[in-house]
Design a protein around this motif. Structure first.
Motif, PDB file in Angstrom:
ATOM      1  N   LEU A 207       1.147  10.438  -2.407  1.00 32.92           N
ATOM      2  CA  LEU A 207      -0.075   9.723  -2.078  1.00 32.92           C
ATOM      3  C   LEU A 207      -0.099   9.413  -0.590  1.00 32.92           C
ATOM      4  CD1 LEU A 207      -0.163   7.040  -4.961  1.00 32.92           C
ATOM      5  CD2 LEU A 207      -1.293   9.278  -4.926  1.00 32.92           C
ATOM      6  N   ASN A 208      -1.252   9.020  -0.095  1.00 35.75           N
ATOM      7  CA  ASN A 208      -1.386   8.603   1.299  1.00 35.75           C
ATOM      8  C   ASN A 208      -1.044   7.116   1.390  1.00 35.75           C
ATOM      9  OD1 ASN A 208      -2.004   8.414   4.004  1.00 35.75           O
ATOM     10  ND2 ASN A 208      -4.226   8.527   3.714  1.00 35.75           N
ATOM     11  N   PHE A 209       0.233   6.822   1.210  1.00 32.53           N
ATOM     12  CA  PHE A 209       0.703   5.437   1.171  1.00 32.53           C
ATOM     13  C   PHE A 209       0.938   4.925   2.589  1.00 32.53           C
ATOM     14  CE2 PHE A 209       4.420   2.438   0.298  1.00 32.53           C
ATOM     15  CZ  PHE A 209       3.595   1.395  -0.113  1.00 32.53           C
ATOM     16  N   ILE A 210       0.248   3.829   2.945  1.00 25.32           N
ATOM     17  CA  ILE A 210       0.364   3.286   4.299  1.00 25.32           C
ATOM     18  C   ILE A 210       1.275   2.064   4.358  1.00 25.32           C
ATOM     19  CG2 ILE A 210      -1.894   4.180   4.963  1.00 25.32           C
ATOM     20  CD1 ILE A 210      -3.017   1.345   4.645  1.00 25.32           C
ATOM     21  N   GLY A 211       1.935   1.753   3.233  1.00 27.14           N
ATOM     22  CA  GLY A 211       2.894   0.662   3.224  1.00 27.14           C
ATOM     23  C   GLY A 211       2.283  -0.653   2.776  1.00 27.14           C
ATOM     24  N   ASN A 212       2.970  -1.740   3.120  1.00 31.21           N
ATOM     25  CA  ASN A 212       2.490  -3.068   2.760  1.00 31.21           C
ATOM     26  C   ASN A 212       1.249  -3.432   3.563  1.00 31.21           C
ATOM     27  OD1 ASN A 212       4.654  -3.315   1.060  1.00 31.21           O
ATOM     28  ND2 ASN A 212       5.805  -4.722   2.348  1.00 31.21           N
ATOM     29  N   VAL A 213       0.335  -4.150   2.924  1.00 31.35           N
ATOM     30  CA  VAL A 213      -0.842  -4.683   3.620  1.00 31.35           C
ATOM     31  C   VAL A 213      -0.974  -6.163   3.274  1.00 31.35           C
ATOM     32  CG1 VAL A 213      -2.098  -2.496   3.687  1.00 31.35           C
ATOM     33  CG2 VAL A 213      -2.409  -4.026   1.727  1.00 31.35           C
ATOM     34  N   GLU A 214      -1.521  -6.916   4.196  1.00 35.90           N
ATOM     35  CA  GLU A 214      -1.769  -8.332   3.960  1.00 35.90           C
ATOM     36  C   GLU A 214      -3.196  -8.533   3.475  1.00 35.90           C
ATOM     37  OE1 GLU A 214      -0.821 -10.446   7.521  1.00 35.90           O
ATOM     38  OE2 GLU A 214       1.223  -9.685   7.620  1.00 35.90           O
ATOM     39  N   GLY A 215      -3.458  -9.702   2.894  1.00 35.58           N
ATOM     40  CA  GLY A 215      -4.774  -9.982   2.352  1.00 35.58           C
ATOM     41  C   GLY A 215      -5.888  -9.851   3.371  1.00 35.58           C
ATOM     42  N   LYS A 216      -5.594 -10.160   4.631  1.00 32.27           N
ATOM     43  CA  LYS A 216      -6.620 -10.101   5.673  1.00 32.27           C
ATOM     44  C   LYS A 216      -7.095  -8.687   5.944  1.00 32.27           C
ATOM     45  CE  LYS A 216      -3.248  -9.735   9.429  1.00 32.27           C
ATOM     46  NZ  LYS A 216      -2.659 -10.372  10.636  1.00 32.27           N
ATOM     47  N   GLU A 217      -6.310  -7.691   5.523  1.00 32.93           N
ATOM     48  CA  GLU A 217      -6.677  -6.299   5.781  1.00 32.93           C
ATOM     49  C   GLU A 217      -7.650  -5.731   4.752  1.00 32.93           C
ATOM     50  OE1 GLU A 217      -3.224  -3.832   7.275  1.00 32.93           O
ATOM     51  OE2 GLU A 217      -2.157  -5.619   6.619  1.00 32.93           O
ATOM     52  N   ILE A 218      -7.854  -6.438   3.644  1.00 32.57           N
ATOM     53  CA  ILE A 218      -8.777  -5.937   2.623  1.00 32.57           C
ATOM     54  C   ILE A 218     -10.204  -5.851   3.157  1.00 32.57           C
ATOM     55  CG2 ILE A 218      -9.745  -6.309   0.319  1.00 32.57           C
ATOM     56  CD1 ILE A 218      -7.118  -7.639  -0.473  1.00 32.57           C
ATOM     57  N   PRO A 219     -10.759  -6.917   3.762  1.00 31.54           N
ATOM     58  CA  PRO A 219     -12.157  -6.831   4.233  1.00 31.54           C
ATOM     59  C   PRO A 219     -12.365  -5.994   5.489  1.00 31.54           C
ATOM     60  CG  PRO A 219     -11.245  -8.997   4.743  1.00 31.54           C
ATOM     61  CD  PRO A 219     -10.229  -8.294   3.895  1.00 31.54           C
ATOM     62  N   THR A 220     -11.293  -5.613   6.183  1.00 33.65           N
ATOM     63  CA  THR A 220     -11.478  -4.828   7.410  1.00 33.65           C
ATOM     64  C   THR A 220     -11.848  -3.380   7.123  1.00 33.65           C
ATOM     65  OG1 THR A 220      -9.144  -4.170   7.545  1.00 33.65           O
ATOM     66  CG2 THR A 220      -9.782  -6.263   8.618  1.00 33.65           C
ATOM     67  N   GLY A 221     -11.487  -2.894   5.941  1.00 32.80           N
ATOM     68  CA  GLY A 221     -11.779  -1.506   5.608  1.00 32.80           C
ATOM     69  C   GLY A 221     -10.715  -0.536   6.069  1.00 32.80           C
ATOM     70  N   ASP A 222      -9.533  -1.053   6.430  1.00 31.69           N
ATOM     71  CA  ASP A 222      -8.459  -0.178   6.902  1.00 31.69           C
ATOM     72  C   ASP A 222      -7.558   0.315   5.771  1.00 31.69           C
ATOM     73  OD1 ASP A 222      -9.248  -0.369   9.581  1.00 31.69           O
ATOM     74  OD2 ASP A 222      -8.183  -2.269   9.832  1.00 31.69           O
ATOM     75  N   VAL A 223      -7.888  -0.051   4.536  1.00 31.62           N
ATOM     76  CA  VAL A 223      -7.150   0.417   3.375  1.00 31.62           C
ATOM     77  C   VAL A 223      -8.176   0.680   2.270  1.00 31.62           C
ATOM     78  CG1 VAL A 223      -6.719  -1.962   2.595  1.00 31.62           C
ATOM     79  CG2 VAL A 223      -5.261  -0.098   1.755  1.00 31.62           C
ATOM     80  N   ASP A 224      -7.957   1.745   1.494  1.00 28.87           N
ATOM     81  CA  ASP A 224      -8.916   2.126   0.454  1.00 28.87           C
ATOM     82  C   ASP A 224      -8.523   1.646  -0.929  1.00 28.87           C
ATOM     83  OD1 ASP A 224     -10.572   3.767   2.242  1.00 28.87           O
ATOM     84  OD2 ASP A 224      -8.831   5.102   2.294  1.00 28.87           O
ATOM     85  N   VAL A 225      -7.217   1.568  -1.193  1.00 25.43           N
ATOM     86  CA  VAL A 225      -6.712   1.108  -2.485  1.00 25.43           C
ATOM     87  C   VAL A 225      -5.650   0.050  -2.231  1.00 25.43           C
ATOM     88  CG1 VAL A 225      -5.556   1.757  -4.632  1.00 25.43           C
ATOM     89  CG2 VAL A 225      -7.122   3.379  -3.524  1.00 25.43           C
ATOM     90  N   VAL A 226      -5.831  -1.115  -2.823  1.00 25.94           N
ATOM     91  CA  VAL A 226      -4.872  -2.209  -2.663  1.00 25.94           C
ATOM     92  C   VAL A 226      -4.221  -2.457  -4.020  1.00 25.94           C
ATOM     93  CG1 VAL A 226      -4.547  -4.623  -2.026  1.00 25.94           C
ATOM     94  CG2 VAL A 226      -6.263  -3.247  -0.845  1.00 25.94           C
TER      95      VAL A 226
END
Length: 345
Positions: A207-226
């Motif tokens: 998969l195109n796994f970008i690693g850990n993300v924080e909650g603040k990154e959800i609304p930015t649109g920098d991750v497609d699947v959380v």
């Protein structure tokens, strides 16, 4: 189903806070605007009376069901005891092939239970997951799980990652969706024991796994699947709903605070309305329950007719894009890759 055929959707006529009226209205909208066929499930005489002449010429059929699963009922018990409920009958229509998907704004746990009892899980999926699309600055992000599984194992999150990636690619057309694991920091060493163990498993997937993300990154649109456990995901979901409502409410209060505010706000009202629409859950339809051997969409309990129509739209898209088959293949491929890796070691 070939490309020319439209999906047939079983719709729970008695599910939701405002059923059956808004469900009937949503069924009419869906049949008229989407061209899908609707099997509206519930008390036959009542639903036909509410449809009246408004459904003339539309592909809407009422399927009788004499019982209703209430919101406050224990999900599994209600499904076992109320075998002629609109929910169980609706799911059974999918099982029997009369419909290709089921939509309900009713008791989420009961939809899960009915799906498990009647449709079963896709081979290789331990726990079906509820997913929801969150509005972002760049479109939408799928958060999975948002409430079906409060307690999870690392392998569950691994499967959620596969299912979420397949869904975003097949339904939303996102090429190589960026998959992130929700944590309290971006570093690989951050997170509790569940997150750390899941990180290693997801990283090994194709998969195109970008690693850990924080909650603040959800609304930015920098991750497609959380990816997260259902307890965390449900907190995120409820906080986001409340925050969206609070922000739009505060803006409205400030606009109406004085005559001067109203005058200066007149020019930005169209933009404000567009933002409010982007934040409206009704625009995103329902949350797919991924991992079942059939398409089940759970709409918001407070759904209006627009939300019901869009939930039917989401269901039809999932059918047309063979989401169930794609997830089954994705899970099987991941299992084969894992076995190959183990044998190499």
């Amino acid at each position: 189903m070939n490309a020319q055929q439209k999906a047939t959707i079983a719709l729970d006529g008695m599910g939701g806070d405002h059923a059956p009226d808004v469900v009937v209205e949503g069924a009419i909208l869906a049949a008229r605007e989407l061209g899908v066929s609707i099997l509206l499930v519930g008390p036959e005489a009542d639903l036909k009376q509410r449809l009246g002449g408004k459904a003339a010429g539309l592909p809407i059929e009422v399927v009788n069901a004499t019982q209703v699963v209430e919101m406050e009922e224990h999900p599994a018990n209600a499904v076992r005891q109320k075998t002629d409920s609109s929910m169980v009958v609706g799911v059974r229509l999918v099982k029997d092939g009369r419909a290709q998907a089921f939509v309900s704004a009713g008791n989420t746990g009961a939809v899960m239970a009915a799906g498990l009892f009647e449709l079963r899980r896709i081979k290789g999926v331990d726990r079906p997951a509820l997913s929801a699309v969150f509005p972002t600055r760049k479109g939408g992000a799928l958060v999975i799980d948002v409430g079906a599984n409060a307690d999870c194992k690392p392998e569950y999150l691994e499967q959620f990652a596969i299912m979420g990636s397949v869904y975003m690619e097949r339904v939303f057309g996102v090429s190589r969706p960026r998959v992130g694991l929700l944590s309290n920091g971006e570093e690989e060493t951050k997170g509790n024991s569940l997150v750390q163990a899941a990180h290693a498993r997801i990283r090994a997937l194709p998969l195109n796994f970008i690693g850990n993300v924080e909650g603040k990154e959800i609304p930015t649109g920098d991750v497609d699947v959380v990816v997260c456990d259902g307890f965390t995901g449900n907190v995120v979901l409820k906080l986001s709903e409340g925050l969206a409502g609070a922000i739009t409410g505060l803006i409205r209060e400030e606009i109406n605070a004085s005559l001067i505010s109203k005058i200066f706000a007149a020019g930005v009202l169209p933009a404000f309305r567009r933002v409010r629409k982007r934040l409206d859950y009704a625009e995103y339809g329902g949350a797919p329950l991924l991992g079942l051997n059939g398409v089940c969409i759970v709409a918001h309990g407070r759904s209006n007719a627009l939300a019901i129509k869009n939930a039917v739209r989401v269901a039809a898209q999932a059918v047309e894009n063979d989401v169930v088959g794609q997830i089954a293949r994705g899970v099987a491929d991941a299992a084969a890759a894992s076995e190959a890796g183990a044998s190499d070691d």
